[in-house]
Design a protein around this motif. Structure first.
Motif, PDB file in Angstrom:
ATOM      1  N   VAL A 105       0.738  -1.544   0.347  1.00 36.06           N
ATOM      2  CA  VAL A 105       0.022  -0.265   0.054  1.00 36.06           C
ATOM      3  C   VAL A 105       0.372   1.527   0.272  1.00 36.06           C
ATOM      4  O   VAL A 105       2.169   1.494   0.817  1.00 36.06           O
ATOM      5  CB  VAL A 105      -1.157   0.338   1.278  1.00 36.06           C
ATOM      6  N   ASP A 106       0.017   1.977  -0.116  1.00 33.88           N
ATOM      7  CA  ASP A 106       1.100   4.128   0.195  1.00 33.88           C
ATOM      8  C   ASP A 106       0.731   4.513   1.058  1.00 33.88           C
ATOM      9  O   ASP A 106      -0.122   3.069   1.637  1.00 33.88           O
ATOM     10  CB  ASP A 106       0.581   4.426  -1.785  1.00 33.88           C
ATOM     11  N   GLY A 107       1.181   5.800   1.162  1.00 39.46           N
ATOM     12  CA  GLY A 107       0.787   6.490   2.860  1.00 39.46           C
ATOM     13  C   GLY A 107      -0.667   6.349   2.611  1.00 39.46           C
ATOM     14  O   GLY A 107      -1.310   7.076   3.853  1.00 39.46           O
ATOM     15  N   GLU A 108      -1.603   6.197   1.763  1.00 35.07           N
ATOM     16  CA  GLU A 108      -2.817   6.570   2.344  1.00 35.07           C
ATOM     17  C   GLU A 108      -3.695   5.654   2.170  1.00 35.07           C
ATOM     18  O   GLU A 108      -4.473   4.916   2.222  1.00 35.07           O
ATOM     19  CB  GLU A 108      -3.959   7.227   1.276  1.00 35.07           C
ATOM     20  N   GLN A 109      -3.392   3.884   2.494  1.00 27.22           N
ATOM     21  CA  GLN A 109      -3.765   2.893   2.488  1.00 27.22           C
ATOM     22  C   GLN A 109      -4.297   2.097   0.907  1.00 27.22           C
ATOM     23  O   GLN A 109      -4.903   1.260   0.550  1.00 27.22           O
ATOM     24  CB  GLN A 109      -4.598   2.967   3.709  1.00 27.22           C
ATOM     25  N   ARG A 110      -4.013   2.999  -0.022  1.00 26.22           N
ATOM     26  CA  ARG A 110      -4.036   2.669  -1.360  1.00 26.22           C
ATOM     27  C   ARG A 110      -3.146   1.517  -1.730  1.00 26.22           C
ATOM     28  O   ARG A 110      -2.431   1.350  -1.271  1.00 26.22           O
ATOM     29  CB  ARG A 110      -4.188   3.183  -2.369  1.00 26.22           C
ATOM     30  N   LEU A 111      -3.951   0.242  -1.711  1.00 23.42           N
ATOM     31  CA  LEU A 111      -3.300  -0.922  -3.122  1.00 23.42           C
ATOM     32  C   LEU A 111      -2.655  -0.495  -4.357  1.00 23.42           C
ATOM     33  O   LEU A 111      -3.387   0.009  -5.291  1.00 23.42           O
ATOM     34  CB  LEU A 111      -4.441  -1.919  -2.826  1.00 23.42           C
ATOM     35  N   VAL A 112      -1.297  -0.662  -4.126  1.00 23.65           N
ATOM     36  CA  VAL A 112      -0.469  -0.370  -5.416  1.00 23.65           C
ATOM     37  C   VAL A 112       0.376  -1.999  -5.908  1.00 23.65           C
ATOM     38  O   VAL A 112       0.306  -1.918  -7.137  1.00 23.65           O
ATOM     39  CB  VAL A 112       0.302   0.487  -5.005  1.00 23.65           C
ATOM     40  N   GLY A 113       0.195  -3.236  -5.211  1.00 21.13           N
ATOM     41  CA  GLY A 113       0.595  -4.730  -5.423  1.00 21.13           C
ATOM     42  C   GLY A 113       0.346  -5.400  -4.530  1.00 21.13           C
ATOM     43  O   GLY A 113       0.194  -5.030  -3.757  1.00 21.13           O
ATOM     44  N   ILE A 114       1.100  -6.946  -4.940  1.00 25.17           N
ATOM     45  CA  ILE A 114       1.317  -7.609  -3.554  1.00 25.17           C
ATOM     46  C   ILE A 114       2.187  -8.302  -4.110  1.00 25.17           C
ATOM     47  O   ILE A 114       2.862  -8.270  -4.720  1.00 25.17           O
ATOM     48  CB  ILE A 114       0.182  -8.324  -3.726  1.00 25.17           C
ATOM     49  N   VAL A 115       3.036  -8.478  -2.822  1.00 31.51           N
ATOM     50  CA  VAL A 115       4.621  -9.788  -3.135  1.00 31.51           C
ATOM     51  C   VAL A 115       4.363 -10.612  -2.038  1.00 31.51           C
ATOM     52  O   VAL A 115       4.188 -10.722  -1.146  1.00 31.51           O
ATOM     53  CB  VAL A 115       5.112  -8.581  -2.360  1.00 31.51           C
ATOM     54  N   SER A 116       5.071 -11.098  -2.496  1.00 30.40           N
ATOM     55  CA  SER A 116       4.515 -12.330  -1.878  1.00 30.40           C
ATOM     56  C   SER A 116       5.950 -13.490  -2.287  1.00 30.40           C
ATOM     57  O   SER A 116       6.761 -12.906  -2.633  1.00 30.40           O
ATOM     58  CB  SER A 116       3.794 -13.816  -2.769  1.00 30.40           C
ATOM     59  N   LEU A 117       6.170 -14.796  -0.917  1.00 25.34           N
ATOM     60  CA  LEU A 117       7.428 -15.823  -1.763  1.00 25.34           C
ATOM     61  C   LEU A 117       7.785 -15.703  -2.490  1.00 25.34           C
ATOM     62  O   LEU A 117       9.124 -15.296  -3.007  1.00 25.34           O
ATOM     63  CB  LEU A 117       7.611 -16.351  -0.238  1.00 25.34           C
ATOM     64  N   GLY A 118       7.193 -16.002  -3.679  1.00 26.65           N
ATOM     65  CA  GLY A 118       7.278 -16.768  -4.700  1.00 26.65           C
ATOM     66  C   GLY A 118       7.949 -15.488  -5.813  1.00 26.65           C
ATOM     67  O   GLY A 118       8.850 -15.309  -6.456  1.00 26.65           O
ATOM     68  N   ASP A 119       7.105 -14.306  -5.476  1.00 23.17           N
ATOM     69  CA  ASP A 119       8.042 -13.268  -6.116  1.00 23.17           C
ATOM     70  C   ASP A 119       9.196 -12.809  -6.333  1.00 23.17           C
ATOM     71  O   ASP A 119      10.411 -12.200  -6.905  1.00 23.17           O
ATOM     72  CB  ASP A 119       6.918 -11.909  -5.451  1.00 23.17           C
ATOM     73  N   ILE A 120       9.293 -13.132  -4.271  1.00 26.50           N
ATOM     74  CA  ILE A 120      11.299 -12.737  -4.057  1.00 26.50           C
ATOM     75  C   ILE A 120      11.916 -13.874  -4.466  1.00 26.50           C
ATOM     76  O   ILE A 120      12.948 -12.817  -4.861  1.00 26.50           O
ATOM     77  CB  ILE A 120      10.754 -12.533  -2.932  1.00 26.50           C
ATOM     78  N   ALA A 121      11.374 -14.938  -4.148  1.00 26.75           N
ATOM     79  CA  ALA A 121      12.496 -16.267  -5.017  1.00 26.75           C
ATOM     80  C   ALA A 121      12.430 -15.727  -6.948  1.00 26.75           C
ATOM     81  O   ALA A 121      14.073 -15.983  -7.422  1.00 26.75           O
ATOM     82  CB  ALA A 121      11.730 -17.155  -4.683  1.00 26.75           C
ATOM     83  N   ALA A 122      11.517 -15.673  -7.138  1.00 24.70           N
ATOM     84  CA  ALA A 122      11.743 -15.368  -8.680  1.00 24.70           C
ATOM     85  C   ALA A 122      12.026 -14.753  -9.297  1.00 24.70           C
ATOM     86  O   ALA A 122      12.909 -14.653 -10.400  1.00 24.70           O
ATOM     87  CB  ALA A 122      10.343 -15.870  -9.722  1.00 24.70           C
TER      88      ALA A 122
END
Length: 162
Positions: A105-122
């Motif tokens: 999220v950004d500073g206003e709690q607006r969703l900007v994405g998602i991060v997963s273990l798979g994202d980090i590993a890949a």
């Protein structure tokens, strides 16, 4: 330093609190995911997982499943990451909380994405050891629910078997 912005998934599909549980399950099936962020406009208000649908919806038998809304089953207290957060710190938080993905999220709690273990590993192969250790921590077996509600559910299911 690798940041969440470097590895996260953007343009995430979301649903609203008034969307049905059935719509969420169909969306999860279509996208082959186990979680959908729940937003009111652009603001993140919760997350719903396949487990939420089963445990809080189906198993709790709160009513007609087709009429059940995401607001009835979603988790509204959600841990979040920010785009500038250090991936190593986020991995530690994920391991500590035993979760595999975090909304970003950004500073206003607006969703900007998602991060997963798979994202980090890949996208960050040099963090392979850290990801493996975090996955091990996340995958540690949880303690059984010994609360009154859990005990009643177990008793009811055992008595139905007899």
């Amino acid at each position: 330093m690798t940041t969440v912005a470097d590895v996260m998934t953007r343009d995430v599909r979301t649903l609203t609190p008034s969307d049905s549980v059935v719509a969420a399950a169909r969306c999860m099936d279509e996208l082959n995911v186990g979680v959908i962020p729940v937003c009111d406009g652009e603001k993140l208000v919760g997350m719903v997982t396949d487990r939420d649908i089963v445990v809080r919806g189906v198993a709790a038998q709160q009513g007609e499943l087709k009429a059940m809304k995401l607001a009835d089953v979603m988790s509204s207290h959600v841990r979040c990451a920010r785009e500038g957060d250090d991936v190593d710190r986020v991995l530690s938080e994920m391991a500590e909380a035993q979760i595999r993905r975090l909304p970003v999220v950004d500073g206003e709690q607006r969703l900007v994405g998602i991060v997963s273990l798979g994202d980090i590993a890949a996208k960050n192969p040099e963090d392979e050891v850290d990801v493996a250790m975090s996955l091990g921590d996340i995958s540690s077996p949880a303690e059984p629910d010994r609360s009154e509600t859990g005990t009643q559910s177990q008793s009811q299911s055992q008595s139905q078997k007899h």
